[in-house]
Scaffold this motif. Sequence first.
Motif, short mmCIF file in Angstrom:
data_model
loop_
_atom_site.label_atom_id
_atom_site.label_comp_id
_atom_site.label_asym_id
_atom_site.label_seq_id
_atom_site.Cartn_x
_atom_site.Cartn_y
_atom_site.Cartn_z
N SER A 95 -4.66 3.13 -2.50
CA SER A 95 -5.07 2.05 -2.63
C SER A 95 -5.87 1.39 -1.29
O SER A 95 -5.62 2.21 -0.39
CB SER A 95 -4.22 0.67 -3.06
N ARG A 96 -6.50 0.57 -1.11
CA ARG A 96 -7.03 -0.13 0.34
C ARG A 96 -6.27 -1.51 0.30
O ARG A 96 -5.83 -2.09 -0.67
CB ARG A 96 -8.39 -0.26 0.22
N LYS B 1 0.94 -1.21 -0.07
CA LYS B 1 -0.10 0.07 -0.11
C LYS B 1 0.97 1.25 -0.01
O LYS B 1 0.55 2.18 -0.86
CB LYS B 1 -1.00 0.02 1.18
N GLU B 2 2.08 1.01 0.87
CA GLU B 2 2.90 2.46 0.75
C GLU B 2 3.58 2.66 -0.50
O GLU B 2 3.88 3.67 -0.90
CB GLU B 2 3.93 1.91 2.21
N THR B 3 4.13 1.45 -1.02
CA THR B 3 4.84 1.67 -2.36
C THR B 3 3.96 2.29 -3.31
O THR B 3 4.23 3.18 -4.04
CB THR B 3 5.24 0.35 -2.97
N LEU B 4 2.60 1.67 -3.34
CA LEU B 4 1.70 2.29 -4.41
C LEU B 4 1.36 3.73 -4.04
O LEU B 4 1.42 4.58 -4.98
CB LEU B 4 0.35 1.55 -4.06
N LYS B 5 1.43 4.09 -2.83
CA LYS B 5 1.24 5.56 -2.48
C LYS B 5 2.24 6.38 -2.96
O LYS B 5 2.18 7.39 -3.48
CB LYS B 5 1.26 5.55 -0.98
N MET B 6 3.45 5.71 -2.96
CA MET B 6 4.69 6.56 -3.19
C MET B 6 4.73 6.89 -4.93
O MET B 6 5.46 7.81 -5.10
CB MET B 6 5.85 5.82 -2.88
#
Length: 493
Positions: free
Chosen positions: A356-357, A346-351
Amino acid sequence: MNKGMVYFVGAGPGDADLITVKGKRALQLADVVIFDRLINPFLLTNVKKDAKLIYCGKQPCKHTLRQEDIQKEILIHARKGKTVVRLKGGDPSVFGRVGEEAELLADHHINYEVIPGITAGIAATMYAGVPITHRKHSNSFAVVTGHGSKKDGTPNIDWANLANGVETIVFYMGVKHIRTITSQLIEHGRDEGTAGLVIQWGTYSRQRTIEGTLATLANQVEQAKVTNPAIIVIGNVVKLRANLAWFDQRPLTGRGIIVPSKSKANREWVQNLKDSGADVFEHEFLTEDPIVNNEALESLKHLSQEHELVLLSSKSVHQFLRAIGKHGIDLREIGASFAAINEEVKETLKMVGIQSRILRKKKTESMILIGGELEIESVRDQYRYSSFMKAFMLSKQKAADKDREAFNRLVDEHHVNILLLTNHSEVVHFLKFVELSGISKEQIMSNLKVICVGRVLASIVEAKKVFVDKCIETQDVSGIIAALEDGVLAKES
Ligand code: SAH
């Protein structure tokens, strides 16, 4: 014309960590590796995944590749401009025929380099507690071939000079002729009470030693059925073993353990197992090949909000973005929403700008798993509901020749007797490797003791029809060592 380069590399006596840094570097550069039987097969995992491997196993009485053929092979590949490593046990210049092989290259003006290795006569002796020289007990030593050049197969040696001229004598390739060797030395004036030692598989965890005197050694060796590879050490410096046999006394002596992992997290305890006397072969064995499915990429454009792309690892996030970018898709064209398998993803996607959930444990047919082949299998394995879910595969696994060769040799030559599984990913990866290599589970189970860390893992392994010989209840390294020490009888040759 590009003439290529040949490295003669000494692989060291056995223990895979005893190759030189320079030798290991040369191995990593090789396009072709021509290797002997007496190298530690694990070294082969270190080569490029598409390197060509040529075995010239010189077993006594069974020459699989003749010397001329070996030389021919080296020449052929070097002339094609390849980087060739001729990998030899111990040191290439000690009974390793490097002289003949290098001479041929010199004749053909092909560049070569010789990278020395640690020879068995020095390393195996010290692993057995015998320093080859000692100020008080051994001021000279000789290395001698015990392999016959006489018609009857016995060695052609100036026995009188050898028996009286050197303090410590190390015979290579001599176990078969041990009776001739010991009796000739006695006959030519060496005291029959002189200490003698035979070391088999020196520097491996399975190292075996037989100690006696010139008068007794031949009988002892025949009785114990010691075969090659073994060296014979004659000289009273052998007696120092009584105090110096550091290698024999460790708790995990005799254990050859495969840990099918590439996890850095394991590194410290793997070192602990090695320090406790085990040979540990820590390697993932599988190689990842990226795959591109253009049709599947195209179909991503037609997804809507109720579809959910589930990213299975951080690495997959990057691989996925690279794949769609390369295919000319703009992320904004993808109408689906995103989910992550865990917080890290989730954190990687955020970066990378994607919200995402976390995947909830509810089955839905509109989810698409995105990851490598084994990540997908692993999720399907763990979340029963997801077995029917669609998936978008970013990479496939393959068993490279180098890893198959290394694994088969480790097992066939009885360098390993334990398979240690410490987490779910190792189980999935290892069983995939076994499947892709055409090795049966029965073969694994009949050659290796299967040991799992944790009950949950043990039940996952058993569900895959692999019998677990032992389940270790603790994650703690001293507990693991104690468990390996206790009651794990090696499935020996
Ligand atoms: N170049 C090698 C020797 C090759 S001749 C070196 O420098 O060590 C092969 C012989 O070496 C074997 O028959 C055996 O006598 C000895 N040898 C090689 N590896 C050994 C090992 N791990 N333990 C005991 N003897 C070994």
